[in-house]
Design a protein around this motif. Sequence first.
Motif, mmCIF file in Angstrom:
data_model
loop_
_atom_site.group_PDB
_atom_site.id
_atom_site.type_symbol
_atom_site.label_atom_id
_atom_site.label_comp_id
_atom_site.label_asym_id
_atom_site.label_seq_id
_atom_site.Cartn_x
_atom_site.Cartn_y
_atom_site.Cartn_z
ATOM 1 N N PHE A 262 0.811 -1.214 0.000
ATOM 2 C CA PHE A 262 0.000 0.000 0.000
ATOM 3 C C PHE A 262 0.844 1.263 0.000
ATOM 4 O O PHE A 262 0.597 2.191 -0.773
ATOM 5 C CB PHE A 262 -0.991 0.020 1.169
ATOM 6 N N TYR A 266 0.988 4.133 -2.832
ATOM 7 C CA TYR A 266 0.700 5.515 -2.433
ATOM 8 C C TYR A 266 1.791 6.453 -2.944
ATOM 9 O O TYR A 266 1.527 7.482 -3.549
ATOM 10 C CB TYR A 266 0.609 5.542 -0.905
ATOM 11 N N TYR A 269 2.015 6.500 -6.798
ATOM 12 C CA TYR A 269 0.940 7.314 -7.351
ATOM 13 C C TYR A 269 1.220 8.807 -7.135
ATOM 14 O O TYR A 269 1.048 9.612 -8.048
ATOM 15 C CB TYR A 269 -0.400 6.925 -6.714
ATOM 16 N N TYR A 272 3.781 9.988 -9.559
ATOM 17 C CA TYR A 272 3.251 10.069 -10.914
ATOM 18 C C TYR A 272 2.295 11.249 -11.042
ATOM 19 O O TYR A 272 2.392 12.046 -11.976
ATOM 20 C CB TYR A 272 2.534 8.770 -11.267
ATOM 21 N N MET A 273 1.374 11.355 -10.079
ATOM 22 C CA MET A 273 0.306 12.340 -10.194
ATOM 23 C C MET A 273 0.873 13.762 -10.211
ATOM 24 O O MET A 273 0.450 14.596 -11.018
ATOM 25 C CB MET A 273 -0.669 12.153 -9.036
ATOM 26 N N TRP A 276 2.578 14.378 -13.500
ATOM 27 C CA TRP A 276 1.552 14.447 -14.544
ATOM 28 C C TRP A 276 0.843 15.797 -14.495
ATOM 29 O O TRP A 276 0.573 16.417 -15.508
ATOM 30 C CB TRP A 276 0.553 13.307 -14.316
ATOM 31 N N TYR A 277 0.556 16.254 -13.292
ATOM 32 C CA TYR A 277 -0.223 17.477 -13.149
ATOM 33 C C TYR A 277 0.595 18.721 -13.500
ATOM 34 O O TYR A 277 0.116 19.629 -14.156
ATOM 35 C CB TYR A 277 -0.763 17.606 -11.716
ATOM 36 N N ASN A 279 3.256 18.788 -15.375
ATOM 37 C CA ASN A 279 3.451 18.712 -16.826
ATOM 38 C C ASN A 279 4.664 19.511 -17.304
ATOM 39 O O ASN A 279 4.582 20.279 -18.256
ATOM 40 C CB ASN A 279 2.181 19.218 -17.517
ATOM 41 N N LEU A 312 -5.746 -6.817 -2.886
ATOM 42 C CA LEU A 312 -6.982 -7.549 -2.629
ATOM 43 C C LEU A 312 -6.687 -8.896 -1.979
ATOM 44 O O LEU A 312 -7.419 -9.349 -1.108
ATOM 45 C CB LEU A 312 -7.756 -7.749 -3.937
ATOM 46 N N LEU A 315 -5.474 -8.298 1.817
ATOM 47 C CA LEU A 315 -6.211 -7.350 2.647
ATOM 48 C C LEU A 315 -6.782 -8.020 3.892
ATOM 49 O O LEU A 315 -6.685 -7.500 5.006
ATOM 50 C CB LEU A 315 -7.336 -6.725 1.811
ATOM 51 N N ASP A 430 -0.122 -13.012 20.691
ATOM 52 C CA ASP A 430 -1.236 -13.364 19.816
ATOM 53 C C ASP A 430 -1.666 -12.144 19.018
ATOM 54 O O ASP A 430 -1.577 -11.035 19.511
ATOM 55 C CB ASP A 430 -2.439 -13.820 20.651
ATOM 56 N N TYR A 432 -4.732 -9.983 17.367
ATOM 57 C CA TYR A 432 -6.190 -9.835 17.453
ATOM 58 C C TYR A 432 -6.693 -8.942 16.374
ATOM 59 O O TYR A 432 -5.984 -8.162 15.826
ATOM 60 C CB TYR A 432 -6.584 -9.309 18.834
ATOM 61 N N PHE B 67 -7.526 -5.388 28.492
ATOM 62 C CA PHE B 67 -7.612 -6.459 27.512
ATOM 63 C C PHE B 67 -6.805 -7.676 27.977
ATOM 64 O O PHE B 67 -5.612 -7.559 28.213
ATOM 65 C CB PHE B 67 -7.061 -5.937 26.188
ATOM 66 N N HIS B 69 -5.247 -11.058 26.985
ATOM 67 C CA HIS B 69 -4.913 -11.837 25.787
ATOM 68 C C HIS B 69 -5.404 -13.269 25.926
ATOM 69 O O HIS B 69 -5.206 -13.900 26.947
ATOM 70 C CB HIS B 69 -3.395 -11.840 25.569
ATOM 71 N N LYS B 73 -10.469 -16.469 22.816
ATOM 72 C CA LYS B 73 -10.353 -17.882 22.471
ATOM 73 C C LYS B 73 -10.928 -18.724 23.604
ATOM 74 O O LYS B 73 -11.651 -19.689 23.370
ATOM 75 C CB LYS B 73 -8.879 -18.223 22.233
ATOM 76 N N LYS B 127 -6.248 19.474 -18.903
ATOM 77 C CA LYS B 127 -6.333 18.109 -18.382
ATOM 78 C C LYS B 127 -7.668 17.493 -18.777
ATOM 79 O O LYS B 127 -8.674 18.197 -18.874
ATOM 80 C CB LYS B 127 -6.215 18.133 -16.855
ATOM 81 N N SER B 133 -5.850 9.803 -13.486
ATOM 82 C CA SER B 133 -4.642 10.276 -12.810
ATOM 83 C C SER B 133 -4.937 11.115 -11.580
ATOM 84 O O SER B 133 -4.157 11.121 -10.641
ATOM 85 C CB SER B 133 -3.792 11.102 -13.771
ATOM 86 N N VAL B 134 -6.050 11.852 -11.574
ATOM 87 C CA VAL B 134 -6.330 12.687 -10.395
ATOM 88 C C VAL B 134 -7.477 12.152 -9.558
ATOM 89 O O VAL B 134 -7.508 12.385 -8.348
ATOM 90 C CB VAL B 134 -6.659 14.147 -10.765
#
Lengths: 432, 215
Positions: A262, A266, A269, A272-273, A276-277, A279, A312, A315, A430, A432, B67, B69, B73, B127, B133-134
Amino acid sequence: MVILPDNENRHLGDLAPRVFRWGVIVGLGAIGLSVLIGLSGEASLDRFFRSYLLGFIFVLSLCLGALFFVILQHLTKAGWSVVIRRIAEGLAGNLTWLWIGFIPVVVGLYMGDLYKWVDPPEGDELLKHKEAYLDTTFWLVRAVFYFAVWGLLARYFVRCSMDQDEHGDPKNTLRMQRVAAPGMVLYAFTQTFAIIDWVMTLEPYWYSTMFGVYFFSASACGFAAMLIILCALLQRTGRVTQSITTEHYHDLGKYLFAFGIFFWAYIAYCQYMLIWYANIPEETIWFVIRQLGGWKSMSILLLLGHFAGPFLLLLSRYPKRFKGVLTAACVWMLFIHFVDIYWLVMPRIPAELIDRVTSYPQLEQEFATGVIPGTALTYQEVYDLNWHLLDLTCVVGLLSLIGAMTARRLRDHCLIPEKDPRLGESLAFDNY
Amino acid sequence: MNEPAPKVAPMESPARKSAGAALVPGAGEQRLYGLLAEFETPGAILAAAVRVREAGYRWWDCHTPFFVHGLDKAMGIKPTILPVLVFLCGLTGATVGFVLQWFTNASSFDLWAGVWVRGYEFLISGKPVLSGSVYPIIMFELTVLFSAVGCVIFLLVLNNLPRLYHPCLKSRRFLRATDDRFFIVIEARDPCFYREKTETLLESLGALAVEPLEQ
């Protein structure tokens, strides 16, 4: 006193010399083969240096990721990670000798055509303004400084931790904790500037302030994937089968997900953004070349394979707790991390073509079919994505050497910091 | 409000219910809510929770100052559905973020939103109006916003909160649930609940004290 599970093998034992021997044979063999291919004229020497840089940056990213991980654990007084820290230390320890692997890059700088800023064309205003920084001697001095910092940090943390195995003095933990904060600051600066020096200046006109962070997230990705694979491999050979539990895999999976998937997306992007913006031609050009021909497919592969798909998949908590799925995902992530580094290092900008064309469709057209003026070669042959055996041999060679040296470093030591004061927490916690 | 139907139907005969109620002194005016057992350590409540679960109780809960642990369970609590709900919230946020930007920047529809509003195609520095892109910025922010807010709301809903009264609050002993004591409450509506049997069980688990709670 922490009771480690008995009837568990926590040493590499006879595996270490075998890995070392084969690693050295394959590593030196593959690098020797690469040099032969480079000198034989089958590929240009320039290609050899590029491919070598690719392999070097790849293994460097794994080792730097490991060093960051080790420092981070001490900085945050982490308890969960103690049982897996030794393996990370083994990887990070390679930074003490990796400067040797950097020598071919230096040779490439002086002999090859690796960095264009070494002899800038006459009257190049932009490069003239960067002269003070892009100076070969200064560049070399900085490289020495980076390796000195990494080497000393890695040496300190590895030594201190392995030393604790002998006497179990908790003072070692406190000492490492104190060094961790300044160490982290030093790490951040050296890593950022190193990657600016070695990869960003491949295109000396281009710059991005995100680049250091981008490489950091990429290295965290590669390292986390590598660590999970190593843990799974060690457990397959019947080592540390009880100390490393589902909980550690789960947490490493989270680490991979957060930093490597992630955060990477982030940062990628954002970089790139913004470009790109805004330019601005000398900034967008870096992405333009990555949107042509084979590079375009690679960019899409990165978007889907480095972000969307793994995002995905990992996750939910269940795939992260299922060792088979997690390890398979990590093998993929390590591969895609290599693709990412390839995508950073290998593309070259056909400056002459960019100057000549007047529209994007024309650029695409020329790139696909045009012939470079004054030669018989097409743009596609020279500038498009062209795999070469060298890409593979260099990275396999360097990875084997890393493996060999890691095994050698861990040979006489327990695979778990067995006298770390937080070991009990790590064995028992553990999720949670 | 918080009554999913108990799954064990055969146990719940009217005879047993009345037998349970008859044991309560002064039944009729004050109905018995359950039995409160006090424990001294996290370890004690962990061990006790396992035994209570094994004894077949379903309508019971643990109250701890912090909490503990492994208690989930030990109690046999099923994983929560909350992550799925938060994921759906996130998807909603991403969709809203996309539609919002698409409507305001890239469409020319009329829409009734209190007043008539019209989407307008703004051309800004050349644009594209509909841009991959945005758009992700707002989509990402709304994903985070919807997930976070949805997470808090569903957390409260799933836990039947806010809840202003609970029978435990009548017990003076229970005050220490926020300090240094650990409590198990077995409710009287549990099909396995018999006052004496349950009291004996709780005492055998090492409870410091067992007291009845009124409804």
